[in-house]
Enzyme design. Structure first.
Site, PDB file in Angstrom:
ATOM      1  N   ARG A 290      -7.148  12.989   0.533  1.00  0.00           N
ATOM      2  CA  ARG A 290      -6.035  13.503   1.302  1.00  0.00           C
ATOM      3  C   ARG A 290      -4.703  13.072   0.818  1.00  0.00           C
ATOM      4  O   ARG A 290      -3.647  13.662   1.409  1.00  0.00           O
ATOM      5  CB  ARG A 290      -6.230  13.221   2.723  1.00  0.00           C
ATOM      6  CG  ARG A 290      -6.466  11.521   3.232  1.00  0.00           C
ATOM      7  CD  ARG A 290      -6.480  11.383   4.490  1.00  0.00           C
ATOM      8  NE  ARG A 290      -7.929  11.560   5.095  1.00  0.00           N
ATOM      9  CZ  ARG A 290      -8.323  11.048   6.286  1.00  0.00           C
ATOM     10  NH1 ARG A 290      -7.662  10.059   6.908  1.00  0.00           N
ATOM     11  NH2 ARG A 290      -9.618  11.125   6.639  1.00  0.00           N
TER      12      ARG A 290
ATOM     13  N   HIS B  64       0.769   6.359   1.907  1.00  0.00           N
ATOM     14  CA  HIS B  64       1.679   7.262   2.732  1.00  0.00           C
ATOM     15  C   HIS B  64       2.960   7.852   2.052  1.00  0.00           C
ATOM     16  O   HIS B  64       3.432   8.787   2.543  1.00  0.00           O
ATOM     17  CB  HIS B  64       1.662   6.613   3.828  1.00  0.00           C
ATOM     18  CG  HIS B  64       0.448   6.328   4.788  1.00  0.00           C
ATOM     19  ND1 HIS B  64      -0.564   7.443   4.987  1.00  0.00           N
ATOM     20  CD2 HIS B  64       0.024   5.214   5.385  1.00  0.00           C
ATOM     21  CE1 HIS B  64      -1.378   6.921   5.647  1.00  0.00           C
ATOM     22  NE2 HIS B  64      -1.195   5.388   5.696  1.00  0.00           N
TER      23      HIS B  64
ATOM     24  N   HIS C 183      -3.702  -4.308   7.716  1.00  0.00           N
ATOM     25  CA  HIS C 183      -3.514  -3.639   8.685  1.00  0.00           C
ATOM     26  C   HIS C 183      -2.779  -3.625   9.867  1.00  0.00           C
ATOM     27  O   HIS C 183      -3.183  -4.539  10.719  1.00  0.00           O
ATOM     28  CB  HIS C 183      -5.225  -2.851   9.213  1.00  0.00           C
ATOM     29  CG  HIS C 183      -5.533  -1.583   9.410  1.00  0.00           C
ATOM     30  ND1 HIS C 183      -4.744  -0.843  10.468  1.00  0.00           N
ATOM     31  CD2 HIS C 183      -5.901  -0.730   8.509  1.00  0.00           C
ATOM     32  CE1 HIS C 183      -5.205   0.325  10.151  1.00  0.00           C
ATOM     33  NE2 HIS C 183      -6.005   0.620   9.191  1.00  0.00           N
TER      34      HIS C 183
ATOM     35  N   GLU D  29     -10.965  -9.359   3.012  1.00  0.00           N
ATOM     36  CA  GLU D  29      -9.712  -8.898   3.684  1.00  0.00           C
ATOM     37  C   GLU D  29      -9.895  -8.755   5.242  1.00  0.00           C
ATOM     38  O   GLU D  29     -10.569  -7.872   5.541  1.00  0.00           O
ATOM     39  CB  GLU D  29      -9.024  -7.630   2.950  1.00  0.00           C
ATOM     40  CG  GLU D  29      -7.648  -7.301   3.778  1.00  0.00           C
ATOM     41  CD  GLU D  29      -7.252  -5.895   3.239  1.00  0.00           C
ATOM     42  OE1 GLU D  29      -7.466  -5.333   2.144  1.00  0.00           O
ATOM     43  OE2 GLU D  29      -6.621  -5.329   4.130  1.00  0.00           O
TER      44      GLU D  29
ATOM     45  N   GLU E 260      -8.706   0.336  -3.254  1.00  0.00           N
ATOM     46  CA  GLU E 260      -9.333   0.200  -2.195  1.00  0.00           C
ATOM     47  C   GLU E 260     -10.361   1.516  -2.289  1.00  0.00           C
ATOM     48  O   GLU E 260      -9.961   2.677  -2.551  1.00  0.00           O
ATOM     49  CB  GLU E 260      -8.473   0.653  -0.823  1.00  0.00           C
ATOM     50  CG  GLU E 260      -8.179  -0.559  -0.058  1.00  0.00           C
ATOM     51  CD  GLU E 260      -7.317  -0.104   1.263  1.00  0.00           C
ATOM     52  OE1 GLU E 260      -7.794   0.651   2.059  1.00  0.00           O
ATOM     53  OE2 GLU E 260      -6.332  -0.949   1.358  1.00  0.00           O
TER      54      GLU E 260
ATOM     55  N   ASN F 129       0.729  -1.246   0.048  1.00  0.00           N
ATOM     56  CA  ASN F 129      -0.058  -0.021   0.060  1.00  0.00           C
ATOM     57  C   ASN F 129       0.816   1.269  -0.075  1.00  0.00           C
ATOM     58  O   ASN F 129       1.711   1.525   0.908  1.00  0.00           O
ATOM     59  CB  ASN F 129      -0.922   0.146   1.115  1.00  0.00           C
ATOM     60  CG  ASN F 129      -1.854   1.125   1.323  1.00  0.00           C
ATOM     61  OD1 ASN F 129      -1.262   2.185   1.010  1.00  0.00           O
ATOM     62  ND2 ASN F 129      -2.972   0.787   1.504  1.00  0.00           N
TER      63      ASN F 129
ATOM     64  N   ARG G 207      -9.412   8.106  -1.324  1.00  0.00           N
ATOM     65  CA  ARG G 207     -10.531   8.561  -0.316  1.00  0.00           C
ATOM     66  C   ARG G 207     -11.203   9.905  -1.148  1.00  0.00           C
ATOM     67  O   ARG G 207     -10.856  10.466  -2.005  1.00  0.00           O
ATOM     68  CB  ARG G 207      -9.677   9.235   0.715  1.00  0.00           C
ATOM     69  CG  ARG G 207      -9.412   7.844   1.652  1.00  0.00           C
ATOM     70  CD  ARG G 207      -8.672   8.612   3.015  1.00  0.00           C
ATOM     71  NE  ARG G 207      -8.556   7.615   4.142  1.00  0.00           N
ATOM     72  CZ  ARG G 207      -9.545   7.384   4.962  1.00  0.00           C
ATOM     73  NH1 ARG G 207     -10.494   8.072   4.819  1.00  0.00           N
ATOM     74  NH2 ARG G 207      -9.373   6.394   5.777  1.00  0.00           N
TER      75      ARG G 207
ATOM     76  N   THR H 174      -8.441   3.553   7.863  1.00  0.00           N
ATOM     77  CA  THR H 174      -9.572   2.795   8.054  1.00  0.00           C
ATOM     78  C   THR H 174      -9.754   2.021   9.331  1.00  0.00           C
ATOM     79  O   THR H 174      -9.163   1.107   9.752  1.00  0.00           O
ATOM     80  CB  THR H 174      -9.637   1.773   6.997  1.00  0.00           C
ATOM     81  OG1 THR H 174      -9.399   2.525   5.796  1.00  0.00           O
ATOM     82  CG2 THR H 174     -11.240   1.086   6.599  1.00  0.00           C
TER      83      THR H 174
ATOM     84  N   HIS I 259      -5.792   3.387  -1.733  1.00  0.00           N
ATOM     85  CA  HIS I 259      -7.240   3.957  -1.052  1.00  0.00           C
ATOM     86  C   HIS I 259      -7.498   5.292  -1.719  1.00  0.00           C
ATOM     87  O   HIS I 259      -6.807   6.332  -1.361  1.00  0.00           O
ATOM     88  CB  HIS I 259      -7.023   3.955   0.391  1.00  0.00           C
ATOM     89  CG  HIS I 259      -8.417   4.073   0.913  1.00  0.00           C
ATOM     90  ND1 HIS I 259      -8.711   4.050   2.241  1.00  0.00           N
ATOM     91  CD2 HIS I 259      -9.604   4.657   0.366  1.00  0.00           C
ATOM     92  CE1 HIS I 259      -9.995   4.310   2.759  1.00  0.00           C
ATOM     93  NE2 HIS I 259     -10.718   4.669   1.443  1.00  0.00           N
TER      94      HIS I 259
HETATM   95  N1  PXP Z   1      -6.005  -2.988   4.389  1.00  0.00           N
HETATM   96  C1  PXP Z   1      -6.830  -1.729   4.334  1.00  0.00           C
HETATM   97  C2  PXP Z   1      -8.271  -2.228   4.001  1.00  0.00           C
HETATM   98  C3  PXP Z   1      -6.403  -0.506   4.790  1.00  0.00           C
HETATM   99  O1  PXP Z   1      -7.370   0.472   4.952  1.00  0.00           O
HETATM  100  C4  PXP Z   1      -5.045  -0.540   5.175  1.00  0.00           C
HETATM  101  C5  PXP Z   1      -4.746   1.068   5.531  1.00  0.00           C
HETATM  102  O2  PXP Z   1      -4.538   1.987   4.448  1.00  0.00           O
HETATM  103  C6  PXP Z   1      -4.027  -1.315   4.908  1.00  0.00           C
HETATM  104  C7  PXP Z   1      -4.555  -2.664   4.466  1.00  0.00           C
HETATM  105  C8  PXP Z   1      -2.581  -1.393   5.507  1.00  0.00           C
HETATM  106  O3  PXP Z   1      -2.489  -0.876   6.747  1.00  0.00           O
HETATM  107  P1  PXP Z   1      -1.172  -0.545   7.080  1.00  0.00           P
HETATM  108  O4  PXP Z   1      -0.592   0.850   6.280  1.00  0.00           O
HETATM  109  O5  PXP Z   1      -1.436  -0.355   8.847  1.00  0.00           O
HETATM  110  O6  PXP Z   1      -0.073  -1.479   6.797  1.00  0.00           O
END
Ligand code: PXP
Length: 246
Positions: free
Chosen positions: A50, A11, A195, A155, A74, A8, A46, A105, A44
């Site tokens: 953001r 960030h 997550h 998931e 996402e 992901n 949004r 999330t 994701h």
């Molecule tokens: N899965 C989903 C559905 C999420 O919303 C996120 C966070 O953006 C993640 C996985 C990844 O989580 P993390 O950034 O804590 O690894």
């Protein structure tokens, strides 16, 4: 069965948006992650934009593809996002709940409350061959409604496991996750997790259940500041590979 990693890159965009310019670039970060062995890239998009912007999703669509990596989009179940998904055609859509005020999330989708809307949205996505995944809390009772809503992937939200403060809480969360994963598998769903996962907590998680994919972001972006994205992804793939399977 191997456990794949979807990276992901939200960030990476968070840092870019802090200055509103072009650096760092989540598409470039995605390319490095794929080069290091990730099976796919997750973003994701949004409603408030953001971090990830529409242009990033287009860029990642061009980067990913058969034999190169899977693009997982996402998104919240809104008309705007469905239209974007139908236009961009990611390799998978993961439906997540979304609240403007949350930092990330915070909980899984309420598949019972939103059953009709999820079913209708999933049908529109499946009609153009986009498989649908639901991001859900580790609850066995959600397995049958998930299948009924037309999702083929789940998931499991591992946030409570990642945040568990003591060994008893960790064990309780692993137990919930393991039981839910088996229930989802019995419904014929592919079972992923994500997550709050790190190189340290993926081992015990995979020992409890052989997930086919983990979705991991924050720790990889953080670690990439120290060692670079490719090395961070390789470390995570090694941690996943080292986990003893049930
Ligand atoms: N899965 C989903 C559905 C999420 O919303 C996120 C966070 O953006 C993640 C996985 C990844 O989580 P993390 O950034 O804590 O690894």
């Amino acid at each position: 069965m191997t456990c794949e990693l979807s990276v992901n890159v939200d960030h990476v965009a968070t840092v870019r948006q802090a200055r509103g310019g072009n650096e760092p670039d989540p598409v470039r970060a995605g390319a490095l992650a794929l080069q290091a062995g990730a099976a796919g890239i997750t973003v994701h998009l949004r409603e408030d934009r953001r971090h990830i912007q529409d242009r990033d999703v287009h860029g990642l669509r061009a980067l990913c593809g058969p034999g190169r990596g899977e693009l997982n989009l996402e998104m919240a179940l809104t008309e705007e996002m469905i239209a974007i998904a139908l236009a961009i055609k990611p390799d998978r859509v993961t439906l997540v709940p979304e609240r403007r005020e949350e930092l990330t999330t915070e909980g899984g989708l309420d598949v019972a409350l939103h059953a009709k809307a999820i079913e209708a949205g999933a049908a529109r996505l499946r009609a153009v061959d986009i498989p649908v995944s639901l991001f859900l809390d580790p609850e066995e009772a959600l397995a049958a409604p998930t299948r009924a809503a037309g999702a083929t992937i789940v998931e499991i939200h591992t946030g409570a496991y990642a945040n568990a403060g003591d060994p008893a809480a960790v064990e309780r969360e692993l137990d919930r996750i393991g039981r839910a994963a088996v229930a989802f598998e019995r419904e014929g769903l592919r079972v992923h997790a994500g997550h709050g996962l790190t190189v340290t907590n993926v081992g015990p998680l995979l020992q409890r259940y052989a997930f086919t994919e983990l979705s991991i972001g924050h720790t990889l972006v953080s670690r990439s500041i120290e060692v670079g994205m490719e090395a961070a992804v390789r470390e995570m793939i090694a941690a996943i590979g080292a986990a003893r399977r049930p």
